[in-house]
Scaffold this motif. Structure first.
Motif, PDB file in Angstrom:
ATOM      1  N   LYS A  12       0.947  -1.069   0.058  1.00  0.00           N
ATOM      2  CA  LYS A  12       0.033  -0.126   0.185  1.00  0.00           C
ATOM      3  C   LYS A  12       0.831   1.198  -0.029  1.00  0.00           C
ATOM      4  O   LYS A  12       0.389   2.279  -0.434  1.00  0.00           O
ATOM      5  N   ASN A  13       2.100   1.023   0.303  1.00  0.00           N
ATOM      6  CA  ASN A  13       3.097   2.206   0.333  1.00  0.00           C
ATOM      7  C   ASN A  13       3.600   2.376  -1.098  1.00  0.00           C
ATOM      8  O   ASN A  13       3.208   2.143  -2.126  1.00  0.00           O
ATOM      9  N   SER A  14       4.713   3.074  -1.188  1.00  0.00           N
ATOM     10  CA  SER A  14       5.573   3.156  -2.333  1.00  0.00           C
ATOM     11  C   SER A  14       6.146   1.960  -3.023  1.00  0.00           C
ATOM     12  O   SER A  14       6.349   0.822  -2.076  1.00  0.00           O
ATOM     13  N   LEU A  15       6.324   1.951  -4.162  1.00  0.00           N
ATOM     14  CA  LEU A  15       7.269   0.702  -4.717  1.00  0.00           C
ATOM     15  C   LEU A  15       8.190   0.348  -3.982  1.00  0.00           C
ATOM     16  O   LEU A  15       8.496  -0.786  -3.874  1.00  0.00           O
ATOM     17  N   GLU A  16       9.212   1.198  -3.814  1.00  0.00           N
ATOM     18  CA  GLU A  16      10.335   1.222  -3.163  1.00  0.00           C
ATOM     19  C   GLU A  16      10.240   0.408  -1.711  1.00  0.00           C
ATOM     20  O   GLU A  16      10.860  -0.391  -1.193  1.00  0.00           O
ATOM     21  N   GLU A  21      10.224  -4.408   1.740  1.00  0.00           N
ATOM     22  CA  GLU A  21       9.399  -5.237   2.477  1.00  0.00           C
ATOM     23  C   GLU A  21       9.449  -6.651   2.246  1.00  0.00           C
ATOM     24  O   GLU A  21       9.590  -7.795   2.993  1.00  0.00           O
ATOM     25  N   ASN A  22       9.124  -7.050   0.956  1.00  0.00           N
ATOM     26  CA  ASN A  22       9.273  -8.329   0.187  1.00  0.00           C
ATOM     27  C   ASN A  22      10.727  -8.592   0.285  1.00  0.00           C
ATOM     28  O   ASN A  22      10.931 -10.007   0.746  1.00  0.00           O
ATOM     29  N   ASN A  23      11.657  -8.122   0.078  1.00  0.00           N
ATOM     30  CA  ASN A  23      13.076  -8.450   0.165  1.00  0.00           C
ATOM     31  C   ASN A  23      13.628  -8.952   1.761  1.00  0.00           C
ATOM     32  O   ASN A  23      14.324  -9.999   2.102  1.00  0.00           O
ATOM     33  N   ILE A  24      12.938  -8.162   2.672  1.00  0.00           N
ATOM     34  CA  ILE A  24      13.107  -8.419   4.046  1.00  0.00           C
ATOM     35  C   ILE A  24      12.680  -9.797   4.566  1.00  0.00           C
ATOM     36  O   ILE A  24      13.059 -10.732   5.154  1.00  0.00           O
ATOM     37  N   GLU A  25      11.341  -9.849   4.067  1.00  0.00           N
ATOM     38  CA  GLU A  25      10.244 -11.292   4.429  1.00  0.00           C
ATOM     39  C   GLU A  25      11.307 -12.264   3.618  1.00  0.00           C
ATOM     40  O   GLU A  25      11.522 -13.408   4.044  1.00  0.00           O
ATOM     41  N   ALA A  26      11.877 -12.081   2.302  1.00  0.00           N
ATOM     42  CA  ALA A  26      12.513 -13.089   1.810  1.00  0.00           C
ATOM     43  C   ALA A  26      13.892 -13.668   2.562  1.00  0.00           C
ATOM     44  O   ALA A  26      14.207 -14.644   2.217  1.00  0.00           O
ATOM     45  N   ALA A  27      14.468 -12.517   3.149  1.00  0.00           N
ATOM     46  CA  ALA A  27      15.837 -12.818   3.525  1.00  0.00           C
ATOM     47  C   ALA A  27      15.485 -13.656   4.454  1.00  0.00           C
ATOM     48  O   ALA A  27      16.413 -14.614   4.933  1.00  0.00           O
ATOM     49  N   MET A  34      16.439  -2.750  -5.517  1.00  0.00           N
ATOM     50  CA  MET A  34      16.489  -1.397  -4.767  1.00  0.00           C
ATOM     51  C   MET A  34      17.207  -0.231  -5.091  1.00  0.00           C
ATOM     52  O   MET A  34      18.296  -0.473  -5.173  1.00  0.00           O
ATOM     53  N   GLU A  35      16.509   0.780  -5.172  1.00  0.00           N
ATOM     54  CA  GLU A  35      17.468   1.798  -5.635  1.00  0.00           C
ATOM     55  C   GLU A  35      18.244   2.412  -4.359  1.00  0.00           C
ATOM     56  O   GLU A  35      19.276   2.940  -4.426  1.00  0.00           O
ATOM     57  N   SER A  36      17.833   2.672  -3.380  1.00  0.00           N
ATOM     58  CA  SER A  36      18.364   3.241  -1.896  1.00  0.00           C
ATOM     59  C   SER A  36      19.363   1.890  -1.664  1.00  0.00           C
ATOM     60  O   SER A  36      19.205   0.998  -1.112  1.00  0.00           O
ATOM     61  N   MET A  37      20.696   2.758  -1.434  1.00  0.00           N
ATOM     62  CA  MET A  37      21.590   2.174  -0.740  1.00  0.00           C
ATOM     63  C   MET A  37      21.493   1.902   0.710  1.00  0.00           C
ATOM     64  O   MET A  37      22.032   0.934   1.210  1.00  0.00           O
TER      65      MET A  37
END
Length: 145
Positions: free
Chosen positions: A22-26, A31-37, A60-63
């Protein structure tokens, strides 16, 4: 998430599937990557996957978020006694890591290589067939009588 073991290494591909945040794409990707990790660390332990492992997280764009993801992944891996080494996220967005092989993995423990296709396929061991289960039940009934 797709886990694809090959002879040389194991590749893990993370994707969003049907999840749309529901938030921004980033933020959704993060959140998907954290859950996957978290799940990848769990699956590495459960399946006892070792050797070279390459993980393709969602880009992800953000370093800052990339570093946060890597930190979280290392924290999850620290719950495992097996020695691991994780490298930084590459320019292609891949995480390369190694995990010490301790024993045969889950698939190798319950299957045999297919002789007809030179090991590209697997044959599930007889202990999981219905006939094997039925025989075991009949034997146990005979002992009870």
């Amino acid at each position: 998430m797709i886990i694809d073991p090959t002879e040389a290494l194991t590749v893990i591909d993370v994707n969003t599937g049907k999840f749309v945040g529901k938030n921004s794409l980033e933020e959704t990707v993060y959140e998907n990557n954290i859950e996957a990790a978290e799940e990848i660390a769990r699956q590495l332990r459960l399946r006892d996957i070792g050797g070279i492992i390459v993980i393709d997280f969602i880009d992800m764009e953000s370093m800052k978020k990339q570093q946060s993801l890597l930190t979280k992944f290392k924290q999850e891996l620290a719950k495992d006694k097996t020695r691991t080494q994780v490298f930084d996220i590459s320019r292609l967005g891949l995480v390369e890591m190694t995990r010490k092989n301790v024993a045969a993995g889950l698939i190798e423990s319950f299957s045999d290589q297919c002789e007809k296709c030179n090991g590209r396929g697997l044959i599930i061991n007889d202990i999981f067939s219905n006939k094997s289960i039925e025989d075991g039940l009949l034997e146990s009934e005979a002992v009870v009588e």
